[in-house]
Design an enzyme around this catalytic site. Structure first.
Site, PDB file in Angstrom:
ATOM      1  N   CYS A  83       0.828  -1.213   0.000  1.00  0.00           N
ATOM      2  CA  CYS A  83       0.000   0.000   0.000  1.00  0.00           C
ATOM      3  C   CYS A  83       0.860   1.260   0.000  1.00  0.00           C
ATOM      4  O   CYS A  83       0.604   2.209  -0.737  1.00  0.00           O
ATOM      5  CB  CYS A  83      -0.909   0.051   1.222  1.00  0.00           C
ATOM      6  SG  CYS A  83      -2.297  -1.078   1.156  1.00  0.00           S
ATOM      7  N   CYS A 118      -3.963  -0.645  10.677  1.00  0.00           N
ATOM      8  CA  CYS A 118      -3.609  -1.049   9.306  1.00  0.00           C
ATOM      9  C   CYS A 118      -3.586  -2.571   9.189  1.00  0.00           C
ATOM     10  O   CYS A 118      -4.098  -3.133   8.224  1.00  0.00           O
ATOM     11  CB  CYS A 118      -2.228  -0.508   8.932  1.00  0.00           C
ATOM     12  SG  CYS A 118      -2.281   0.910   7.839  1.00  0.00           S
ATOM     13  N   CYS A 181       3.598  15.377  37.005  1.00  0.00           N
ATOM     14  CA  CYS A 181       4.717  15.269  36.056  1.00  0.00           C
ATOM     15  C   CYS A 181       5.478  16.591  36.018  1.00  0.00           C
ATOM     16  O   CYS A 181       6.708  16.642  35.965  1.00  0.00           O
ATOM     17  CB  CYS A 181       4.219  14.967  34.648  1.00  0.00           C
ATOM     18  SG  CYS A 181       3.072  13.596  34.517  1.00  0.00           S
ATOM     19  N   CYS A 184       8.581  17.726  38.308  1.00  0.00           N
ATOM     20  CA  CYS A 184       9.939  17.393  37.887  1.00  0.00           C
ATOM     21  C   CYS A 184      10.272  18.076  36.558  1.00  0.00           C
ATOM     22  O   CYS A 184      11.275  18.765  36.441  1.00  0.00           O
ATOM     23  CB  CYS A 184      10.100  15.885  37.698  1.00  0.00           C
ATOM     24  SG  CYS A 184      10.479  15.009  39.221  1.00  0.00           S
ATOM     25  N   HIS A 185       9.421  17.862  35.564  1.00  0.00           N
ATOM     26  CA  HIS A 185       9.848  18.146  34.190  1.00  0.00           C
ATOM     27  C   HIS A 185       9.646  19.586  33.747  1.00  0.00           C
ATOM     28  O   HIS A 185      10.243  19.996  32.764  1.00  0.00           O
ATOM     29  CB  HIS A 185       9.164  17.166  33.242  1.00  0.00           C
ATOM     30  CG  HIS A 185       9.507  15.739  33.554  1.00  0.00           C
ATOM     31  ND1 HIS A 185      10.782  15.245  33.418  1.00  0.00           N
ATOM     32  CD2 HIS A 185       8.756  14.717  34.032  1.00  0.00           C
ATOM     33  CE1 HIS A 185      10.798  13.969  33.778  1.00  0.00           C
ATOM     34  NE2 HIS A 185       9.579  13.620  34.169  1.00  0.00           N
ATOM     35  N   ARG A 222       7.938   4.126  28.800  1.00  0.00           N
ATOM     36  CA  ARG A 222       8.641   5.126  29.592  1.00  0.00           C
ATOM     37  C   ARG A 222       7.672   5.866  30.518  1.00  0.00           C
ATOM     38  O   ARG A 222       7.982   6.124  31.684  1.00  0.00           O
ATOM     39  CB  ARG A 222       9.352   6.109  28.659  1.00  0.00           C
ATOM     40  CG  ARG A 222      10.245   7.094  29.375  1.00  0.00           C
ATOM     41  CD  ARG A 222      11.423   6.366  30.010  1.00  0.00           C
ATOM     42  NE  ARG A 222      12.161   7.197  30.956  1.00  0.00           N
ATOM     43  CZ  ARG A 222      11.816   7.357  32.225  1.00  0.00           C
ATOM     44  NH1 ARG A 222      10.738   6.749  32.708  1.00  0.00           N
ATOM     45  NH2 ARG A 222      12.544   8.093  33.024  1.00  0.00           N
ATOM     46  N   CYS A 226       7.646   6.087  34.761  1.00  0.00           N
ATOM     47  CA  CYS A 226       7.584   7.297  35.581  1.00  0.00           C
ATOM     48  C   CYS A 226       6.357   7.239  36.487  1.00  0.00           C
ATOM     49  O   CYS A 226       6.437   7.571  37.668  1.00  0.00           O
ATOM     50  CB  CYS A 226       7.476   8.529  34.681  1.00  0.00           C
ATOM     51  SG  CYS A 226       8.851   9.670  34.831  1.00  0.00           S
TER      52      CYS A 226
END
Lengths: 265, 106
Positions: A83, A118, A181, A184-185, A222, A226
């Site tokens: 395809c 798919c 989240c 920390c980030h 991942r 966390c």
């Protein structure tokens, strides 16, 4: 109670009040020009591993994916290539746009889910297990075709509710540690956690080879790592909440180049 | 057969020090782990890697369970003559794989 004891109590209560006020103050989102890929937090050796395809174990996954791309499967007897043709042409930039809205499902799907859609609909084959070697390989091969291209997910009236749900998950304190989240980030990415740099959590290189895993893994793996570290009742693999979070994180990393297959410690 | 990636310069000057890099796909199962029902997972590692240059051994390594999955080796040798550099990995469960590349030395 003596006056001095009373004084200590008052000071203590004030300190507690100030501390709790500070805790609920949320730092702003990271300015666009201060964003850094996880790559920039790595040491020299790990960077060298990612930079050289013949030293990057993620290459094995890409090569496996290339073979799977050409293999005819399912009762339809079709390969991906039947395809989509040459992945280097047809899949260029595709991974940079995922998660993307799927009209039939009425919600965004990630690349793993799209590959399985798919398989089920066009190849009439059984879906590949999440986090299995084959699905990771196909995803890595498809995403490899977008290497160097800017992340560009679509946030419009159809995806916005899911995007907002993902954003809410990122900023919501949850679990036994009452952590978000963002604590920390967004707020502490210049600091370290148990000696390791806290990164800004931009999903630029998935699926990636993680040295800790000694294998390739997905963004959801991942995220679930966390989330269990935050002692939250975890979302199962493929959960819509995780896809929404993926969508938000990809938007947060908008414009940053895809690195797949990245290497991370 | 496992996938292996070899990085050797195709051409070098005589006497030049060249860097060789090899990466092989292998799980390197330590033998110290158990599965989800407590059954021991048997050891399955590569135990030896040898590189020969026109038949002469230039590098050898012994591998142990503490070595990570997909072992990567990088080492140097002197380009002496045109010919073949051969790599051989052997290990548990009769694992054996050989790869070779050609080098032109001018």
């Amino acid at each position: 109670m003596t006056p001095s004891e009373r004084c200590i109590l008052v000071v203590g209560a004030l300190a507690c009040a100030i501390a709790s006020t500070l805790l609920i103050v949320r730092a702003a989102e990271i300015p666009l020009n201060e964003r850094k890929s996880g790559y920039e937090f790595m040491g020299r050796d790990s960077r060298a591993m990612q930079d050289d395809d013949t030293a990057n174990p993620g290459t094995f996954s890409v090569l496996d994916g290339e073979a799977l791309w050409k293999r005819k499967v399912g009762t339809a007897g079709k390969s991906c290539a039947d395809c989509h043709g040459e992945a280097s042409e047809s899949m260029k930039g595709v991974a940079a746009r995922y998660p993307a809205f799927n009209a039939a499902r009425g919600r965004p799907v990630n690349l793993d889910q799209q590959i399985n859609i798919c398989r089920a609909e066009r190849q009439q084959a059984t879906p590949l297990p999440l986090e299995g070697k084959d699905l990771l390989a196909l995803n890595a091969y498809v995403a490899r075709q977008s290497r160097g291209m800017p992340i560009n997910v679509t946030i419009d009236e159809r995806t916005r509710p899911f995007f907002e749900a993902g954003r809410a998950t990122f900023y919501r304190r949850q679990g036994q540690l009452n952590f978000a989240c963002a604590q920390c980030h967004d707020d502490n990415w210049k600091e370290k956690l148990a000696g390791s740099p806290i990164t800004q959590a931009h999903p630029t290189g998935y699926p990636l080879y993680r040295l800790e895993w000694q294998s390739v893994g997905s963004l959801q793996r991942r995220l679930r790592n966390c989330i269990s570290g935050m002692r939250v009742d975890n979302y199962p693999p493929g959960a819509p909440e995780l896809v929404d979070l993926e969508l938000f994180l990809m938007w947060r990393a908008r414009g940053m180049p895809i690195e797949t297959p990245a290497v991370r410690p | 057969m496992a996938r292996a990636l070899i990085n050797v310069p195709p051409k070098a000057k005589k006497g030049e020090i060249i860097t060789i890099k090899t990466l092989i796909s292998h799980e390197m199962e330590t033998g110290y782990r158990h599965d989800n029902v407590g059954k021991a997972i048997p050891r399955n590692i590569i135990t030896e890697f040898v590189c020969t240059y026109n038949g002469l051994e230039v590098f050898r390594a012994e591998l142990f369970p503490a070595i990570a999955a997909n072992p990567f080796f990088t080492f140097n040798t002197v380009a002496t003559a045109s010919g073949t550099i051969e790599f051989k990995w052997t290990g548990d469960n009769e694992f054996s794989q050989t790869e070779s590349v050609n080098i032109t030395v001018e």
